[in-house]
Design a protein around this motif. Structure first.
Motif, PDB file in Angstrom:
ATOM      1  N   UNK A  99       0.831  -1.205   0.000  1.00 54.98           N
ATOM      2  CA  UNK A  99       0.000   0.000   0.000  1.00 54.98           C
ATOM      3  C   UNK A  99       0.866   1.255   0.000  1.00 54.98           C
ATOM      4  N   UNK A 100       1.970   1.252   0.762  1.00 49.59           N
ATOM      5  CA  UNK A 100       2.868   2.410   0.768  1.00 49.59           C
ATOM      6  C   UNK A 100       3.560   2.568  -0.572  1.00 49.59           C
ATOM      7  N   UNK A 103      -0.053   9.254   4.674  1.00 51.26           N
ATOM      8  CA  UNK A 103       0.240  10.686   4.576  1.00 51.26           C
ATOM      9  C   UNK A 103       1.681  10.971   4.992  1.00 51.26           C
ATOM     10  N   UNK A 104       2.164  10.243   5.991  1.00 50.84           N
ATOM     11  CA  UNK A 104       3.561  10.387   6.375  1.00 50.84           C
ATOM     12  C   UNK A 104       4.496   9.946   5.259  1.00 50.84           C
ATOM     13  N   UNK A 105       4.193   8.803   4.649  1.00 52.77           N
ATOM     14  CA  UNK A 105       5.007   8.312   3.531  1.00 52.77           C
ATOM     15  C   UNK A 105       4.970   9.289   2.351  1.00 52.77           C
ATOM     16  N   UNK A 106       3.818   9.861   2.096  1.00 52.37           N
ATOM     17  CA  UNK A 106       3.691  10.740   0.935  1.00 52.37           C
ATOM     18  C   UNK A 106       4.381  12.075   1.164  1.00 52.37           C
ATOM     19  N   UNK A 113      -4.206   3.490   8.504  1.00 51.20           N
ATOM     20  CA  UNK A 113      -3.274   3.475   7.385  1.00 51.20           C
ATOM     21  C   UNK A 113      -3.313   4.773   6.591  1.00 51.20           C
ATOM     22  N   UNK A 114      -4.458   5.455   6.599  1.00 50.31           N
ATOM     23  CA  UNK A 114      -4.511   6.764   5.942  1.00 50.31           C
ATOM     24  C   UNK A 114      -3.488   7.710   6.571  1.00 50.31           C
ATOM     25  N   UNK A 115      -3.421   7.721   7.889  1.00 54.46           N
ATOM     26  CA  UNK A 115      -2.434   8.557   8.569  1.00 54.46           C
ATOM     27  C   UNK A 115      -1.022   8.135   8.200  1.00 54.46           C
TER      28      UNK A 115
END
Length: 267
Positions: free
Chosen positions: A74-75, A232-235, A227-229
């Motif tokens: 997913x990431x 956002x960190x990964x993005x 996982x949305x949170x």
């Protein structure tokens, strides 16, 4: 020709006028903003009921436990989407969430249904839990299906997140029939499979949240919200230290073509 079903359109979630916004019967600006944490607001918004202290506590702990999983599919999907469309943060998040299902992100719901079935078959009688657990485990084994809420590709012999959540549930007196059934089921699963299949975080989430009257139909929303949170960190990191195209390069280099050879004279 009209398609669909006739009837009034109604929602109990939100209404607004020129000067106010009402969410679940409470004033958004005067009551909820600054009065509830986001986790408490989510529970109120979802169920229409003020959350208990345990509901908010455990959902908070679960969201923290689930938010980050490293460079998961997913990431990677989210990062590569942002690399290809840097103007579409929302599209990149959606790409990372779109695969929520029985293998990734959706296992809590599957585990919840299994636990609810076990508690139901035992009619809430703890003395009957082991009989129900063995029947269910043997049925799943015979069908060659995975056991929802059990097993992990990395964490052995235990999933430390599940261990922590279950310990907190007992410490706070929040462990009910679903958690007790999970703990009866665990050694039976190991016996039937003849190997260690640890309770994973999805199994712990399902048992504890069902014990706290969280709706079964919303269990999948817990990992999706967490996982949305994390995405956002990964993005944000992707925007500062891009690796989306590097991931694509490494994938291209790692995959060997084994189809028909190219026509003679072509490379």
């Amino acid at each position: 020709m009209l398609i669909g079903k006739a009837g009034a359109l109604r929602s109990a979630i939100c209404t607004a006028d020129e000067t106010s916004i009402t969410v679940r019967g409470r004033d958004l600006c005067g009551d909820l903003m600054g009065g509830l944490s986001f986790t408490e607001f989510f529970l109120l918004h979802l169920t229409g009921k003020a959350p208990s202290a345990d509901q908010a506590f455990f959902l908070d702990a679960m969201l923290v436990g689930l938010a980050e999983h490293g460079m998961t599919p997913s990431a990677q999907a989210a990062r590569m989407t942002l690399a290809a469309a840097p103007e579409s943060l929302q599209g990149a998040v959606a790409a990372g969430i779109a695969g929520a299902g029985s293998v990734v992100l959706g296992a809590a719901e599957e585990a919840g249904r299994l636990l609810a079935r076990g508690v139901g078959e035992a009619a809430g009688n703890a003395d009957a839990f082991e009989t129900a657990a063995r029947r269910i485990a043997e049925e799943i084994r015979a069908a060659r299906r995975p056991v929802p809420g059990f097993g992990h590709p990395l964490h052995r012999p235990d999933d430390p997140r599940a261990t922590r959540l279950l310990a907190l549930a007992h410490d706070r007196g929040a462990a009910g029939d679903h958690t007790r059934f999970l703990e009866v089921l665990a050694p039976v699963v190991n016996e039937v499979w003849q190997r260690n299949l640890p309770v994973n975080i999805n199994g712990a989430i399902a048992s504890i949240m069902l014990d706290l009257d969280f709706p079964m139909e919303a269990l999948r929303g817990v990992p999706i919200l967490a996982r949305t949170a994390g995405l956002l960190g990964h993005l944000y990191e992707e925007s500062q230290r891009p690796m989306g195209f590097l991931l694509a390069h490494h994938a291209e280099a790692a995959v060997k073509y084994d189809g028909e050879p190219p026509p003679s004279g072509q490379q």
